[in-house]
Design a protein around this motif. Structure first.
Motif, PDB file in Angstrom:
ATOM      1  N   THR A 141       0.943  -1.332   0.058  1.00 44.17           N
ATOM      2  CA  THR A 141      -0.070  -0.082   0.043  1.00 44.17           C
ATOM      3  C   THR A 141       0.934   1.234  -0.028  1.00 44.17           C
ATOM      4  N   SER A 142       2.373   1.026   0.094  1.00 46.71           N
ATOM      5  CA  SER A 142       2.829   2.407  -0.007  1.00 46.71           C
ATOM      6  C   SER A 142       3.460   2.653  -1.319  1.00 46.71           C
ATOM      7  N   GLU A 143       3.551   3.941  -1.788  1.00 48.83           N
ATOM      8  CA  GLU A 143       3.957   4.383  -3.091  1.00 48.83           C
ATOM      9  C   GLU A 143       5.418   3.664  -3.393  1.00 48.83           C
ATOM     10  N   ASP A 144       5.384   3.398  -4.621  1.00 54.16           N
ATOM     11  CA  ASP A 144       6.466   2.538  -5.169  1.00 54.16           C
ATOM     12  C   ASP A 144       7.438   3.601  -6.255  1.00 54.16           C
ATOM     13  N   PRO A 145       8.584   4.102  -6.347  1.00 54.01           N
ATOM     14  CA  PRO A 145       9.000   4.838  -7.256  1.00 54.01           C
ATOM     15  C   PRO A 145       9.275   3.980  -8.669  1.00 54.01           C
ATOM     16  N   ASN A 146       9.320   2.694  -8.462  1.00 52.58           N
ATOM     17  CA  ASN A 146       9.368   2.015  -9.750  1.00 52.58           C
ATOM     18  C   ASN A 146       8.104   1.734 -10.396  1.00 52.58           C
ATOM     19  N   LEU A 147       7.067   2.157  -9.669  1.00 51.79           N
ATOM     20  CA  LEU A 147       5.731   1.794 -10.524  1.00 51.79           C
ATOM     21  C   LEU A 147       5.237   3.416 -10.595  1.00 51.79           C
ATOM     22  N   SER A 148       5.442   3.823 -11.548  1.00 49.58           N
ATOM     23  CA  SER A 148       5.165   5.146 -11.974  1.00 49.58           C
ATOM     24  C   SER A 148       4.527   5.447 -13.130  1.00 49.58           C
ATOM     25  N   ARG A 149       3.448   6.418 -13.618  1.00 53.57           N
ATOM     26  CA  ARG A 149       3.285   6.678 -14.695  1.00 53.57           C
ATOM     27  C   ARG A 149       2.809   8.223 -14.701  1.00 53.57           C
ATOM     28  N   GLY A 150       3.770   8.782 -15.634  1.00 53.10           N
ATOM     29  CA  GLY A 150       3.985  10.213 -15.681  1.00 53.10           C
ATOM     30  C   GLY A 150       4.454  10.663 -14.376  1.00 53.10           C
ATOM     31  N   ALA A 151       3.717  11.708 -13.797  1.00 54.94           N
ATOM     32  CA  ALA A 151       4.215  12.186 -12.734  1.00 54.94           C
ATOM     33  C   ALA A 151       3.646  11.448 -11.291  1.00 54.94           C
ATOM     34  N   MET A 152       2.900  10.465 -11.882  1.00 59.52           N
ATOM     35  CA  MET A 152       2.060   9.919 -10.548  1.00 59.52           C
ATOM     36  C   MET A 152       2.833   8.580 -10.239  1.00 59.52           C
ATOM     37  N   ARG A 153       2.954   7.963  -8.890  1.00 61.05           N
ATOM     38  CA  ARG A 153       3.586   7.124  -8.433  1.00 61.05           C
ATOM     39  C   ARG A 153       2.337   6.060  -7.606  1.00 61.05           C
ATOM     40  N   TYR A 154       2.670   4.896  -7.984  1.00 59.70           N
ATOM     41  CA  TYR A 154       1.682   4.148  -7.654  1.00 59.70           C
ATOM     42  C   TYR A 154       2.027   3.104  -6.428  1.00 59.70           C
ATOM     43  N   SER A 155       1.112   2.582  -5.453  1.00 66.69           N
ATOM     44  CA  SER A 155       1.540   1.531  -4.852  1.00 66.69           C
ATOM     45  C   SER A 155       1.489   0.139  -5.533  1.00 66.69           C
ATOM     46  N   PRO A 156       2.086  -0.796  -5.162  1.00 66.86           N
ATOM     47  CA  PRO A 156       2.026  -2.130  -5.802  1.00 66.86           C
ATOM     48  C   PRO A 156       0.402  -2.469  -5.975  1.00 66.86           C
ATOM     49  N   ARG A 157      -0.559  -2.254  -4.860  1.00 69.58           N
ATOM     50  CA  ARG A 157      -1.857  -2.597  -4.974  1.00 69.58           C
ATOM     51  C   ARG A 157      -2.545  -1.794  -5.922  1.00 69.58           C
ATOM     52  N   GLU A 158      -2.167  -0.380  -6.047  1.00 66.70           N
ATOM     53  CA  GLU A 158      -2.738   0.599  -7.150  1.00 66.70           C
ATOM     54  C   GLU A 158      -2.283   0.101  -8.679  1.00 66.70           C
ATOM     55  N   HIS A 159      -1.220  -0.396  -8.655  1.00 63.53           N
ATOM     56  CA  HIS A 159      -0.614  -0.862  -9.934  1.00 63.53           C
ATOM     57  C   HIS A 159      -1.507  -2.077 -10.345  1.00 63.53           C
ATOM     58  N   LEU A 160      -1.708  -2.923  -9.638  1.00 64.33           N
ATOM     59  CA  LEU A 160      -2.467  -4.154 -10.016  1.00 64.33           C
ATOM     60  C   LEU A 160      -3.879  -3.867 -10.293  1.00 64.33           C
ATOM     61  N   ILE A 161      -4.557  -2.820  -9.558  1.00 63.52           N
ATOM     62  CA  ILE A 161      -5.865  -2.519  -9.811  1.00 63.52           C
ATOM     63  C   ILE A 161      -5.994  -2.018 -11.186  1.00 63.52           C
ATOM     64  N   ALA A 162      -4.952  -1.021 -11.488  1.00 67.17           N
ATOM     65  CA  ALA A 162      -4.943  -0.384 -12.972  1.00 67.17           C
ATOM     66  C   ALA A 162      -4.807  -1.244 -13.982  1.00 67.17           C
ATOM     67  N   GLY A 163      -4.479  -2.470 -13.697  1.00 63.70           N
ATOM     68  CA  GLY A 163      -4.434  -3.346 -14.835  1.00 63.70           C
ATOM     69  C   GLY A 163      -2.698  -3.941 -15.062  1.00 63.70           C
ATOM     70  N   GLY A 164      -1.932  -3.429 -14.236  1.00 63.06           N
ATOM     71  CA  GLY A 164      -0.602  -3.545 -14.259  1.00 63.06           C
ATOM     72  C   GLY A 164      -0.038  -5.110 -14.149  1.00 63.06           C
ATOM     73  N   GLY A 165       0.925  -5.567 -14.663  1.00 63.91           N
ATOM     74  CA  GLY A 165       1.188  -7.021 -14.465  1.00 63.91           C
ATOM     75  C   GLY A 165       1.969  -7.028 -13.319  1.00 63.91           C
ATOM     76  N   PRO A 166       2.293  -8.429 -12.922  1.00 65.20           N
ATOM     77  CA  PRO A 166       2.602  -8.872 -11.491  1.00 65.20           C
ATOM     78  C   PRO A 166       3.893  -8.721 -11.360  1.00 65.20           C
ATOM     79  N   TRP A 167       4.946  -8.613 -12.431  1.00 66.14           N
ATOM     80  CA  TRP A 167       6.422  -8.623 -12.165  1.00 66.14           C
ATOM     81  C   TRP A 167       7.159  -7.578 -11.395  1.00 66.14           C
ATOM     82  N   PRO A 168       6.582  -6.301 -11.624  1.00 61.18           N
ATOM     83  CA  PRO A 168       7.235  -5.187 -11.011  1.00 61.18           C
ATOM     84  C   PRO A 168       6.940  -5.264  -9.468  1.00 61.18           C
ATOM     85  N   VAL A 169       5.707  -5.912  -9.132  1.00 60.95           N
ATOM     86  CA  VAL A 169       5.410  -5.774  -7.772  1.00 60.95           C
ATOM     87  C   VAL A 169       5.996  -7.014  -7.012  1.00 60.95           C
TER      88      VAL A 169
END
Length: 198
Positions: A141-169
């Motif tokens: 649930t914490s922002e991950d600098p490796n999971l960003s889109r544009g200026a937005m940083r995502y948590s692993p949870r948000e990354h998965l909800i947005a349709g991102g793949g599992p391997w960065p998480v």
């Protein structure tokens, strides 16, 4: 007492306020006090206990009992236990009962629970069996600098909800929980040995 605090927080505190409160507790934990974030060289035992009690209470707010998850997913409790055992869901025992952290569901307050991603089992395979559940929740649930889109940083949870793949998480979980992502190859080739999460 902590259980009562958790119940009150769950009923009264909206998610946004809870996130702000979590940040303030983290600042208190490391010694930042007041609006200016001035620093104290040492924290009293009383202060540490106070921060820890509130931290634990806020962690408990995010836990869902197995019977609640079963009812809201249309499954039996036995099925939920089996899904946890197979690492299709993440859960652990607390005071003799099985609980599931709410981060793995899109909307933990909804009548019907939906998992954050079809890739959740792949992500859960990367969690060490002896991982501390509160640390797993913090990572997810914490922002991950490796999971960003544009200026937005995502948590692993948000990354998965947005349709991102599992391997960065998976990589993030391995780095934080094991200190190395060397096990990533093994997971890509067939998974981690052992399946018990309970």
């Amino acid at each position: 007492m902590i259980g009562l605090i958790a119940e009150a927080l769950a009923e009264l505190v909206p998610d946004e306020s809870r996130r702000a409160a979590q940040r303030m507790l983290a600042l208190e934990w490391i010694g930042a006090v007041g609006d200016e974030c001035t620093w104290e060289a040492t924290l009293s035992d009383r202060h540490l206990r106070s921060v820890l009690a509130r931290r634990v209470a806020m962690e408990q707010v995010r836990l869902l009992p197995a019977h609640d998850v079963a009812a809201r997913t249309g499954n039996s409790v036995d099925t939920i236990v089996e899904l946890v055992r197979e690492r299709a869901l993440y859960g652990f025992h607390l005071r003799g009962a099985l609980f599931l952290p709410s981060w793995q569901f899109v909307d933990p307050r909804a009548e019907s629970l939906v998992v954050v991603s079809e890739f959740l089992p792949t992500v859960l395979m990367s969690i060490p069996i002896d991982a501390v559940p509160s640390m797993v929740s913090r990572v997810m649930t914490s922002e991950d600098p490796n999971l960003s889109r544009g200026a937005m940083r995502y948590s692993p949870r948000e990354h998965l909800i947005a349709g991102g793949g599992p391997w960065p998480v998976v990589r993030t979980l391995l780095l934080v929980l094991e200190g190395s992502a060397q096990g990533l190859g093994d997971l890509l080739l067939g998974g981690r040995a052992g399946s018990a999460v309970l």
